[in-house]
Write a protein that holds these residues in place. Structure first.
Motif, PDB file in Angstrom:
ATOM      1  N   MET A   1     -33.855  13.650  -4.768  1.00  0.00           N
ATOM      2  CA  MET A   1     -32.622  14.408  -4.807  1.00  0.00           C
ATOM      3  C   MET A   1     -31.424  13.476  -4.658  1.00  0.00           C
ATOM      4  SD  MET A   1     -33.026  17.597  -5.318  1.00  0.00           S
ATOM      5  CE  MET A   1     -34.285  18.865  -5.271  1.00  0.00           C
ATOM      6  N   LEU A   2     -30.384  13.790  -5.375  1.00  0.00           N
ATOM      7  CA  LEU A   2     -29.161  13.010  -5.274  1.00  0.00           C
ATOM      8  C   LEU A   2     -28.275  13.615  -4.208  1.00  0.00           C
ATOM      9  CD1 LEU A   2     -28.463  12.637  -9.083  1.00  0.00           C
ATOM     10  CD2 LEU A   2     -29.572  11.000  -7.579  1.00  0.00           C
ATOM     11  N   LYS A   3     -27.579  12.760  -3.455  1.00  0.00           N
ATOM     12  CA  LYS A   3     -26.706  13.255  -2.395  1.00  0.00           C
ATOM     13  C   LYS A   3     -25.289  12.822  -2.701  1.00  0.00           C
ATOM     14  CE  LYS A   3     -30.197  13.731   1.108  1.00  0.00           C
ATOM     15  NZ  LYS A   3     -30.550  13.623   2.520  1.00  0.00           N
ATOM     16  N   ARG A   4     -24.392  13.779  -2.791  1.00  0.00           N
ATOM     17  CA  ARG A   4     -23.014  13.527  -3.189  1.00  0.00           C
ATOM     18  C   ARG A   4     -22.064  14.305  -2.308  1.00  0.00           C
ATOM     19  NH1 ARG A   4     -25.416  10.196  -5.273  1.00  0.00           N
ATOM     20  NH2 ARG A   4     -25.721   9.737  -7.467  1.00  0.00           N
ATOM     21  N   LEU A   5     -20.834  13.849  -2.234  1.00  0.00           N
ATOM     22  CA  LEU A   5     -19.787  14.575  -1.532  1.00  0.00           C
ATOM     23  C   LEU A   5     -19.100  15.513  -2.501  1.00  0.00           C
ATOM     24  CD1 LEU A   5     -18.269  11.747   0.637  1.00  0.00           C
ATOM     25  CD2 LEU A   5     -19.740  13.603   1.379  1.00  0.00           C
ATOM     26  N   LEU A   6     -18.976  16.753  -2.118  1.00  0.00           N
ATOM     27  CA  LEU A   6     -18.437  17.788  -2.988  1.00  0.00           C
ATOM     28  C   LEU A   6     -17.233  18.416  -2.315  1.00  0.00           C
ATOM     29  CD1 LEU A   6     -18.797  19.712  -5.451  1.00  0.00           C
ATOM     30  CD2 LEU A   6     -20.270  21.093  -3.982  1.00  0.00           C
ATOM     31  N   SER A   7     -16.044  18.222  -2.884  1.00  0.00           N
ATOM     32  CA  SER A   7     -14.841  18.793  -2.287  1.00  0.00           C
ATOM     33  C   SER A   7     -14.565  20.182  -2.819  1.00  0.00           C
ATOM     34  CB  SER A   7     -13.635  17.898  -2.556  1.00  0.00           C
ATOM     35  OG  SER A   7     -13.440  17.757  -3.953  1.00  0.00           O
ATOM     36  N   THR A   8     -14.992  20.453  -4.031  1.00  0.00           N
ATOM     37  CA  THR A   8     -14.760  21.785  -4.595  1.00  0.00           C
ATOM     38  C   THR A   8     -15.769  22.037  -5.703  1.00  0.00           C
ATOM     39  OG1 THR A   8     -13.186  23.234  -5.706  1.00  0.00           O
ATOM     40  CG2 THR A   8     -13.067  20.930  -6.259  1.00  0.00           C
ATOM     41  N   GLU A  32     -31.640  18.066 -16.692  1.00  0.00           N
ATOM     42  CA  GLU A  32     -30.320  18.588 -16.338  1.00  0.00           C
ATOM     43  C   GLU A  32     -30.420  19.861 -15.502  1.00  0.00           C
ATOM     44  OE1 GLU A  32     -27.259  17.025 -19.698  1.00  0.00           O
ATOM     45  OE2 GLU A  32     -28.259  18.929 -20.048  1.00  0.00           O
ATOM     46  N   GLU A  33     -31.557  20.488 -15.513  1.00  0.00           N
ATOM     47  CA  GLU A  33     -31.709  21.696 -14.720  1.00  0.00           C
ATOM     48  C   GLU A  33     -32.179  21.379 -13.298  1.00  0.00           C
ATOM     49  OE1 GLU A  33     -29.960  23.485 -17.478  1.00  0.00           O
ATOM     50  OE2 GLU A  33     -30.582  24.587 -15.700  1.00  0.00           O
ATOM     51  N   ASP A  34     -32.407  20.103 -12.975  1.00  0.00           N
ATOM     52  CA  ASP A  34     -32.775  19.725 -11.619  1.00  0.00           C
ATOM     53  C   ASP A  34     -31.644  20.072 -10.667  1.00  0.00           C
ATOM     54  OD1 ASP A  34     -35.075  18.731 -12.634  1.00  0.00           O
ATOM     55  OD2 ASP A  34     -34.449  16.629 -12.594  1.00  0.00           O
ATOM     56  N   VAL A  46     -25.028  21.574  -0.303  1.00  0.00           N
ATOM     57  CA  VAL A  46     -24.857  22.553  -1.373  1.00  0.00           C
ATOM     58  C   VAL A  46     -25.818  22.189  -2.489  1.00  0.00           C
ATOM     59  CG1 VAL A  46     -23.253  23.573  -3.025  1.00  0.00           C
ATOM     60  CG2 VAL A  46     -22.423  22.815  -0.799  1.00  0.00           C
ATOM     61  N   LYS A  47     -26.682  23.112  -2.879  1.00  0.00           N
ATOM     62  CA  LYS A  47     -27.630  22.877  -3.965  1.00  0.00           C
ATOM     63  C   LYS A  47     -27.039  23.424  -5.256  1.00  0.00           C
ATOM     64  CE  LYS A  47     -31.050  21.479  -1.219  1.00  0.00           C
ATOM     65  NZ  LYS A  47     -31.658  20.148  -1.263  1.00  0.00           N
ATOM     66  N   ILE A  48     -26.830  22.556  -6.230  1.00  0.00           N
ATOM     67  CA  ILE A  48     -26.309  22.998  -7.517  1.00  0.00           C
ATOM     68  C   ILE A  48     -27.131  22.353  -8.628  1.00  0.00           C
ATOM     69  CG2 ILE A  48     -23.971  23.285  -6.624  1.00  0.00           C
ATOM     70  CD1 ILE A  48     -23.197  20.694  -7.943  1.00  0.00           C
ATOM     71  N   THR A  49     -27.105  22.961  -9.798  1.00  0.00           N
ATOM     72  CA  THR A  49     -27.850  22.391 -10.915  1.00  0.00           C
ATOM     73  C   THR A  49     -27.135  21.149 -11.431  1.00  0.00           C
ATOM     74  OG1 THR A  49     -26.676  23.651 -12.608  1.00  0.00           O
ATOM     75  CG2 THR A  49     -28.616  24.700 -11.592  1.00  0.00           C
TER      76      THR A  49
END
Length: 657
Positions: A1-8, A32-34, A46-49
């Protein structure tokens, strides 16, 4: 899994002065659906596609950085890691135009071109970079990759070796070259390659791999010698200490991690995972004080992906310290014990007396007092100092809650009284109370007071808890009623709500609407969590008023986080948001070192409060004060009209002091 900072994750594109538009490139790959793990402004996962991340977050983030070479380069690297190479061609072309570092811009452009199968353009880009910068390790290594992709192994080998000679510490080149030698000559060929690279002028990276070889064969002094050479040179990069600490830990040489690496580690310069490895070493060796000192530095980085790990280390170090002296006998004759009276809900303290925000009871309101419960214990009773446990917290949290309930759901002015040791903390009484002492010391206008007792059979027992609530009449100095109940931890919330309802019926003057319209009663499921927060809020209140020492605070970040977690879990409830800001206000008073970590989360809370018209938004000046945002605070004060409410104006003065 990739871990990123998400502001919005709004899907709205940011505005920019640049006219360049970033158009998504269609793709139908299954990858891309991962799901991608990101972190929002509060540090929540936050889990997003992958498609949502690409279209709603990543691509919109490129345009605002279109004129910033450093930031744009970071985004390109992130996009490559996420597999968005088809979307990166415009960005890398832009880097060629604006980046003052031709090695960086031409290298990354060539990589993206290669990922898209455009080998001729990649070679042309690399040669243009060489003409501007000269032969560098990264430019030559990637040129060798172009030759490999074409099947030109001879040119690839010659170019790759030239890259090692130019820069023996270029990680991609060195790892590739040593892997090729291992494939062709086995372990002997691999070691020979490392020794050859290590002998080149200025070389240090190959020594790290040789040290790993020695560690795996228990040749500790040989590994130590190589590490000392690298460290003494001062030429290593930010990831070097991570590799060293990881290899030492994996091979059981934990003391060497602290000896070699701890004195050099700078969390602002070196890889974060070096810090994690150091914390593991402190934990393994039982060095709680050193571990907590590093932990504070790591927390200050404000990195959401590692916060859970840091919390686990914090718990471990605190347990070590507790185990060193959890209980200590004390001489009660040497203690100075006093009573503190709380005349408003505990979470309204710390907000700088924001009486303009909360409805006030009239002076003539009938008065009722609540006293901290006593603890029902069996066996010998002796005075001792110990850390707070669940029962100890509830002896204060339940009366604090009942005080709040009467404040909001009746016309009584409610107060809560807690006995404390000055310079220590709350006192827990054992056994029944002496009501005559209370009668003798109550204010003359007090109509009723409430006492209670709580006890449990001990950890792990299936026996029920016992809670007793007693209502006293101050005029007749007599007991009105006793409410005895058995409960369990699972049923605690429902039990306390039942006792609250019965008490309100008995004292009268019930309200059908809460004193403050935003206030809602916590339900049975929420109430145990709510009670924990009330107990923690009292702890912070004692610290903020210099009644308890800062050294007595355990799990500070967990305490400050608790109401914010509640607020995010129950976003329609306003009180947890106020509890959170109250805790920060108290933390400012006792000069918490952890406060800077809460700035971004607090500002996001204000933004959300503004959008939802929450009363929390009206406390923005306090948040600005807490985090030193003086321009906004001063601008707000100057903008107040001449006829501003006097209580609000006085509050602003208190905040700004």
């Amino acid at each position: 899994m990739l871990k990123r900072l998400l502001s919005t994750l709004s899907g709205k594109k940011s505005s920019s002065k640049s006219s360049q538009k970033i158009a998504p490139v269609a793709s139908t790959t299954a990858a891309e659906e991962d799901l991608i793990t990101a972190y929002d402004a509060y540090g929540r996962e936050v889990k997003i596609t992958r498609n949502d991340w690409r279209d709603k977050v990543f691509l919109p983030s490129l345009e605002p950085k279109w004129n910033d070479a450093g930031e744009l380069y970071k985004l390109v690297i992130s996009g490559l890691n996420d597999g968005f190479e088809k979307d990166l061609l415009p960005a890398t072309k832009r880097l060629l135009e604006i980046d003052g570092d031709p090695e960086r811009s031409h290298t990354i452009r060539s990589i993206v071109l290669m990922k898209n199968g455009r080998l001729d353009e990649a070679e042309k880009t690399l040669r243009e970079g060489i003409s501007k910068k000269g032969e560098t390790g990264s430019l030559l290594t990637n040129l060798a990759k172009v030759f490999t992709e074409r099947g030109d192994q001879s040119n690839s080998d010659e170019t790759l070796w030239r890259s090692i000679q130019v820069d023996p510490n270029q990680e991609n080149g060195l790892l590739w070259w040593s892997a090729v030698q291992k494939e062709r000559g086995g372990e002997a060929g691999y070691l020979q390659a490392l020794h050859t690279a290590a002998a080149l002028p200025g070389s240090w990276r190959a020594k790290l791999w040789l040290a790993r070889h020695h560690l795996e064969r228990k040749e500790i002094e040989s590994a130590r010698s190589l590490y000392q050479e690298v460290l003494a040179s001062g030429l290593y990069d930010g990831n070097t200490l991570t590799m060293m600490s990881g290899d030492l830990g994996n091979n059981g040489q934990i003391p060497l991690i602290l000896e070699l690496i701890a004195p050099l580690y700078d969390e602002h310069k070196h890889d974060t995972f070096t810090g994690i490895n150091l914390l593991r070493a402190y934990r393994e060796l039982g060095k709680a004080d050193e571990g907590q000192a590093l932990l504070a530095r790591m927390y200050a980085l404000g990195l959401a992906p590692i916060r859970q790990q840091l919390n686990q280390f914090a718990e471990a170090f605190q347990k070590m310290s507790r185990d060193d002296g959890q209980r200590a006998s004390i001489d009660p004759d040497n203690l100075k014990i006093s009573s503190i009276g709380l005349t408003q809900p505990i979470w309204q303290y710390g907000l700088r007396n924001a009486d303009w925000l909360f409805a006030q009871k009239p002076e003539a309101a009938p008065k009722i007092g609540f006293f901290a419960f006593s603890k029902n214990v069996s066996g010998e009773i002796r005075a001792e100092s110990q850390r707070e446990d669940d029962i100890g917290r509830l002896t204060r949290a339940i009366p604090l809650y009942l005080t709040e309930a009467v404040h909001y759901w009746s016309d009584y002015a409610a107060s809560c009284y807690v006995m404390v040791v000055e310079g220590g903390g709350p006192v827990i009484s054992a056994g029944p109370i002496d009501e005559n002492k209370i009668f003798d010391n109550l204010p003359p206008e007090m109509k009723y007071f409430v006492t209670g007792e709580i006890g449990s059979p001990g950890p792990g027992s299936d026996e029920p808890w016992m809670i007793s609530l007693v209502l006293w009449d101050c005029a007749t100095r007599s007991k009105i009623s006793t409410d005895n109940r058995e409960t369990t931890q699972a049923a605690l919330g429902a039990t306390v709500l039942e006792m609250e309802n019965l008490l309100l019926d008995r004292i009268g003057f019930k309200r059908t609407q809460a004193l403050d319209t935003f206030y809602t009663r916590p339900d049975a499921e929420i109430l145990p969590i709510y009670l924990t927060e009330l107990g923690q809020a009292l702890t912070l209140t004692l610290l903020a008023n210099d009644i308890a020492p800062k050294s007595s605070l355990w799990g500070e970040r967990a305490i400050l986080d608790w109401p914010l977690t509640m607020a995010l879990h129950w976003p329609k409830s306003e009180v947890p948001k106020l509890m959170y800001l109250s805790g920060l206000g108290k933390a400012l008073d006792y000069k918490s070192d952890a406060l800077p970590e809460y700035k971004e989360r607090s500002l996001q809370l204000l933004r959300d409060a503004e959008n939802s018209d929450s009363p929390t938004k009206r406390l923005s000046p306090l948040v600005w004060k807490i985090f030193g945002i003086t321009d906004a605070l001063e601008e707000h004060i100057q903008a107040q009209p001449d006829d501003v409410d006097s209580s609000y104006s006085a509050w602003l003065r208190r905040v700004s002091e």
